[in-house]
Design a protein around this motif. Structure first.
Motif, PDB file in Angstrom:
ATOM      1  N   GLU A 323       7.140   3.655 -18.598  1.00  0.00           N
ATOM      2  CA  GLU A 323       7.868   2.444 -18.240  1.00  0.00           C
ATOM      3  C   GLU A 323       7.816   2.144 -16.742  1.00  0.00           C
ATOM      4  OE1 GLU A 323       9.351   0.115 -19.833  1.00  0.00           O
ATOM      5  OE2 GLU A 323       9.572   0.863 -21.887  1.00  0.00           O
ATOM      6  N   LEU A 324       7.799   3.189 -15.926  1.00  0.00           N
ATOM      7  CA  LEU A 324       8.021   2.997 -14.493  1.00  0.00           C
ATOM      8  C   LEU A 324       6.752   3.041 -13.644  1.00  0.00           C
ATOM      9  CD1 LEU A 324      10.435   2.452 -12.684  1.00  0.00           C
ATOM     10  CD2 LEU A 324      10.734   4.915 -12.404  1.00  0.00           C
ATOM     11  N   LEU A 325       5.698   3.692 -14.128  1.00  0.00           N
ATOM     12  CA  LEU A 325       4.504   3.843 -13.303  1.00  0.00           C
ATOM     13  C   LEU A 325       3.743   2.529 -13.191  1.00  0.00           C
ATOM     14  CD1 LEU A 325       2.715   5.824 -11.701  1.00  0.00           C
ATOM     15  CD2 LEU A 325       1.437   6.205 -13.818  1.00  0.00           C
ATOM     16  N   ASP A 326       3.516   2.095 -11.965  1.00  0.00           N
ATOM     17  CA  ASP A 326       2.737   0.879 -11.713  1.00  0.00           C
ATOM     18  C   ASP A 326       1.247   1.166 -11.753  1.00  0.00           C
ATOM     19  OD1 ASP A 326       1.183  -0.714  -9.441  1.00  0.00           O
ATOM     20  OD2 ASP A 326       2.793  -2.052 -10.101  1.00  0.00           O
ATOM     21  N   SER A 327       0.801   2.168 -10.973  1.00  0.00           N
ATOM     22  CA  SER A 327      -0.630   2.457 -10.871  1.00  0.00           C
ATOM     23  C   SER A 327      -0.840   3.740 -10.087  1.00  0.00           C
ATOM     24  CB  SER A 327      -1.365   1.296 -10.178  1.00  0.00           C
ATOM     25  OG  SER A 327      -0.796   1.025  -8.902  1.00  0.00           O
ATOM     26  N   VAL A 328      -2.060   4.272 -10.174  1.00  0.00           N
ATOM     27  CA  VAL A 328      -2.491   5.420  -9.368  1.00  0.00           C
ATOM     28  C   VAL A 328      -3.653   4.943  -8.516  1.00  0.00           C
ATOM     29  CG1 VAL A 328      -3.401   7.766  -9.382  1.00  0.00           C
ATOM     30  CG2 VAL A 328      -1.759   7.053 -11.138  1.00  0.00           C
ATOM     31  N   ARG A 329      -3.563   5.135  -7.208  1.00  0.00           N
ATOM     32  CA  ARG A 329      -4.494   4.525  -6.271  1.00  0.00           C
ATOM     33  C   ARG A 329      -5.015   5.537  -5.257  1.00  0.00           C
ATOM     34  NH1 ARG A 329      -3.925  -1.195  -6.034  1.00  0.00           N
ATOM     35  NH2 ARG A 329      -2.376  -1.976  -7.509  1.00  0.00           N
ATOM     36  N   PRO A 330      -6.117   5.224  -4.588  1.00  0.00           N
ATOM     37  CA  PRO A 330      -6.605   6.079  -3.488  1.00  0.00           C
ATOM     38  C   PRO A 330      -5.765   5.881  -2.237  1.00  0.00           C
ATOM     39  CG  PRO A 330      -8.030   4.168  -3.743  1.00  0.00           C
ATOM     40  CD  PRO A 330      -7.053   4.103  -4.881  1.00  0.00           C
ATOM     41  N   LEU A 331      -5.862   6.824  -1.316  1.00  0.00           N
ATOM     42  CA  LEU A 331      -5.075   6.752  -0.088  1.00  0.00           C
ATOM     43  C   LEU A 331      -5.331   5.473   0.700  1.00  0.00           C
ATOM     44  CD1 LEU A 331      -5.201  10.354   1.452  1.00  0.00           C
ATOM     45  CD2 LEU A 331      -3.241   9.201   0.416  1.00  0.00           C
ATOM     46  N   GLY A 332      -6.550   4.966   0.621  1.00  0.00           N
ATOM     47  CA  GLY A 332      -6.892   3.774   1.391  1.00  0.00           C
ATOM     48  C   GLY A 332      -6.093   2.543   1.020  1.00  0.00           C
ATOM     49  N   ASP A 333      -5.429   2.563  -0.162  1.00  0.00           N
ATOM     50  CA  ASP A 333      -4.615   1.428  -0.581  1.00  0.00           C
ATOM     51  C   ASP A 333      -3.177   1.520  -0.078  1.00  0.00           C
ATOM     52  OD1 ASP A 333      -6.838   0.579  -1.928  1.00  0.00           O
ATOM     53  OD2 ASP A 333      -6.036   0.907  -3.942  1.00  0.00           O
ATOM     54  N   LEU A 334      -2.860   2.571   0.668  1.00  0.00           N
ATOM     55  CA  LEU A 334      -1.465   2.837   0.998  1.00  0.00           C
ATOM     56  C   LEU A 334      -0.811   1.703   1.777  1.00  0.00           C
ATOM     57  CD1 LEU A 334       0.968   4.742   1.055  1.00  0.00           C
ATOM     58  CD2 LEU A 334      -0.031   5.838   3.071  1.00  0.00           C
ATOM     59  N   ALA A 335      -1.450   1.200   2.808  1.00  0.00           N
ATOM     60  CA  ALA A 335      -0.818   0.172   3.640  1.00  0.00           C
ATOM     61  C   ALA A 335      -0.471  -1.066   2.827  1.00  0.00           C
ATOM     62  CB  ALA A 335      -1.735  -0.196   4.806  1.00  0.00           C
ATOM     63  N   ASP A 336      -1.384  -1.503   1.962  1.00  0.00           N
ATOM     64  CA  ASP A 336      -1.112  -2.674   1.129  1.00  0.00           C
ATOM     65  C   ASP A 336       0.078  -2.427   0.206  1.00  0.00           C
ATOM     66  OD1 ASP A 336      -3.180  -4.092   2.258  1.00  0.00           O
ATOM     67  OD2 ASP A 336      -4.611  -3.650   0.654  1.00  0.00           O
ATOM     68  N   GLN A 337       0.162  -1.225  -0.353  1.00  0.00           N
ATOM     69  CA  GLN A 337       1.254  -0.925  -1.272  1.00  0.00           C
ATOM     70  C   GLN A 337       2.585  -0.764  -0.548  1.00  0.00           C
ATOM     71  OE1 GLN A 337       0.756  -1.278  -4.554  1.00  0.00           O
ATOM     72  NE2 GLN A 337      -1.268  -1.890  -3.804  1.00  0.00           N
ATOM     73  N   LEU A 338       2.566  -0.227   0.668  1.00  0.00           N
ATOM     74  CA  LEU A 338       3.786  -0.172   1.463  1.00  0.00           C
ATOM     75  C   LEU A 338       4.289  -1.575   1.768  1.00  0.00           C
ATOM     76  CD1 LEU A 338       2.899   2.691   3.965  1.00  0.00           C
ATOM     77  CD2 LEU A 338       4.827   2.717   2.371  1.00  0.00           C
ATOM     78  N   GLN A 339       3.377  -2.475   2.073  1.00  0.00           N
ATOM     79  CA  GLN A 339       3.756  -3.862   2.332  1.00  0.00           C
ATOM     80  C   GLN A 339       4.359  -4.488   1.079  1.00  0.00           C
ATOM     81  OE1 GLN A 339       3.301  -5.305   5.467  1.00  0.00           O
ATOM     82  NE2 GLN A 339       4.540  -7.001   4.718  1.00  0.00           N
ATOM     83  N   ARG A 340       3.747  -4.233  -0.068  1.00  0.00           N
ATOM     84  CA  ARG A 340       4.290  -4.732  -1.337  1.00  0.00           C
ATOM     85  C   ARG A 340       5.718  -4.250  -1.553  1.00  0.00           C
ATOM     86  NH1 ARG A 340       1.305  -2.995  -6.662  1.00  0.00           N
ATOM     87  NH2 ARG A 340       2.639  -4.377  -7.875  1.00  0.00           N
ATOM     88  N   LEU A 341       5.919  -2.939  -1.315  1.00  0.00           N
ATOM     89  CA  LEU A 341       7.238  -2.362  -1.530  1.00  0.00           C
ATOM     90  C   LEU A 341       8.241  -2.923  -0.531  1.00  0.00           C
ATOM     91  CD1 LEU A 341       8.996  -0.330  -3.053  1.00  0.00           C
ATOM     92  CD2 LEU A 341       8.147   1.462  -1.520  1.00  0.00           C
ATOM     93  N   ALA A 342       7.862  -3.029   0.727  1.00  0.00           N
ATOM     94  CA  ALA A 342       8.763  -3.538   1.754  1.00  0.00           C
ATOM     95  C   ALA A 342       9.186  -4.973   1.487  1.00  0.00           C
ATOM     96  CB  ALA A 342       8.103  -3.423   3.128  1.00  0.00           C
ATOM     97  N   GLU A 343       8.319  -5.746   0.852  1.00  0.00           N
ATOM     98  CA  GLU A 343       8.603  -7.154   0.566  1.00  0.00           C
ATOM     99  C   GLU A 343       9.269  -7.357  -0.784  1.00  0.00           C
ATOM    100  OE1 GLU A 343       4.823  -9.036   0.977  1.00  0.00           O
ATOM    101  OE2 GLU A 343       4.858  -8.979   3.181  1.00  0.00           O
TER     102      GLU A 343
END
Length: 361
Positions: A323-343
């Motif tokens: 139910e809760l897992l969005d995705s599993v990603r490589p480290l290089g996607d971290l900044a984009d995902q942090l921005q998603r979470l922050a917003e």
């Protein structure tokens, strides 16, 4: 036999909006520690806050008083890994898959002797106050580790640390069988608290949030009912659970004004558990708290010995990860995902596999 690599890829935090995926020296295992090859590592709201407005907690611009860490730091405090190196007296074997609670305690101070290891006077957290698990390898104090049950999917196991936090919060609420509980906020932490409440007691649970996916998920995960936020919320809660107010209200949103909302929803002599962290100081109706003898509790991190093992068992037995897992990603996607979470654009949990390589453009 292939020699172990001397460097590794890691997500290194330098400051607000400055996270770099770089090659750094592989950590050396110290006495009492276990070297892990990281298999999954997550991020949370604290990481997103540091990304957006830090450094606040990360000791980038100062020396941490316990760990001595300072300067750019590998972050990530939600991780699991494969044991690759242990000491001669370790209870783990190489090849074992383990989850880390990330919080480290001394075991000797008065708080530790009380069993409140999360309040240890020398407490620190890997990924917040010392190098963490958003990297290919991390060296971890063995006391923070619990073996991952056989057959538990790696993606599910990667949620163990934040679920342990939710489980500890549920314990701190004091909710008992038969209690009427209102949970404000159905994001990731609210979902973990809901799971913890359902694990610990047979309670009537009303989950409050904006209409949409979060409330739908809460209903699927066992909430007795869900209600949308609104000015008439107290009246709708009373219509749903009966007069008098809730026995326990858990404020897990951190949104402005929601502690006062909790005061309006709780019964005289009831308990409020504050989980969410508002971005700014909040005004609170202290008069109502005193005159109605309301108990306000808070919660911090988790107690590894009480919460991490049960969290892994809950993940093995239930639908939470799916139910809760969005995705599993490589480290290089971290900044984009942090921005998603922050917003606020991320509904579930994102995990990172440091062994994954980014897709070529």
């Amino acid at each position: 036999m292939t020699a172990a690599p001397q460097t590794m890829r890691a997500a290194v935090y330098h400051g607000a909006h400055d996270v770099r995926i770089t090659e750094v020296p592989r950590p050396e295992r110290r006495p009492g520690e276990v070297l892990l090859r990281v298999l999954r590592s997550g991020m949370c709201g604290t990481d997103a806050t540091e990304w957006k407005a830090g450094p606040l907690t990360f000791p980038v611009d100062r020396v941490h008083p316990v760990t001595g860490s300072t300067g750019p730091m590998i972050f990530g405090h939600e991780f699991i890994g494969e044991v690759v190196e242990v000491g001669t007296d370790s209870s783990f074997r190489t090849g074992a898959v383990v989850a880390s609670g990330a919080g480290v305690w001394c075991g000797a101070c008065d708080r530790c002797r009380e069993g409140r290891t999360n309040l240890c006077r020398r407490y620190y957290t890997l990924g917040l106050n010392a190098p963490g698990g958003l990297a290919e390898y991390v060296s971890v104090p063995e006391i923070t580790l619990v073996g991952v049950p056989d057959g538990l999917d790696l993606d599910a196991a990667g949620l163990a640390q934040p679920l342990a936090v939710g489980l500890h919060a549920a314990r701190r609420s004091g909710a008992r069988d038969g209690d009427r509980v209102v949970l404000i906020g159905a994001g990731a932490i609210g979902t973990f608290v809901l799971t913890g409440l359902r694990h610990l007691a047979d309670v009537d649970t009303t989950v409050v949030d904006f209409p949409g996916h979060r409330l739908d998920r809460a209903a699927r995960l066992g909430a007795t009912r869900t209600l949308a936020v609104g000015d008439d919320l107290p009246a709708r809660v009373e219509a749903a659970i009966g007069p008098g107010g809730a026995d326990v209200v858990v404020e897990a949103s951190g949104a402005p004004g929601q502690l006062d909302t909790a005061i309006r929803l709780v019964r005289d002599g009831g308990t409020i558990l504050q989980v969410g962290l508002p971005a700014k100081r909040q005004e609170v109706d202290v008069h109502a708290l005193v005159m109605r003898e309301i108990t306000v509790r808070t919660t911090l991190a988790h107690v590894c010995g009480e919460d991490l093992g049960p969290a892994l068992r809950i993940l093995a037995d239930g639908p939470l990860a799916a139910e809760l897992l969005d995705s599993v990603r490589p480290l290089g996607d971290l900044a984009d995902q942090l921005q998603r979470l922050a917003e606020g654009r991320l509904e579930g949990k994102v995990l990172f596999d440091p062994q994954l390589q980014e897709a070529s453009v």
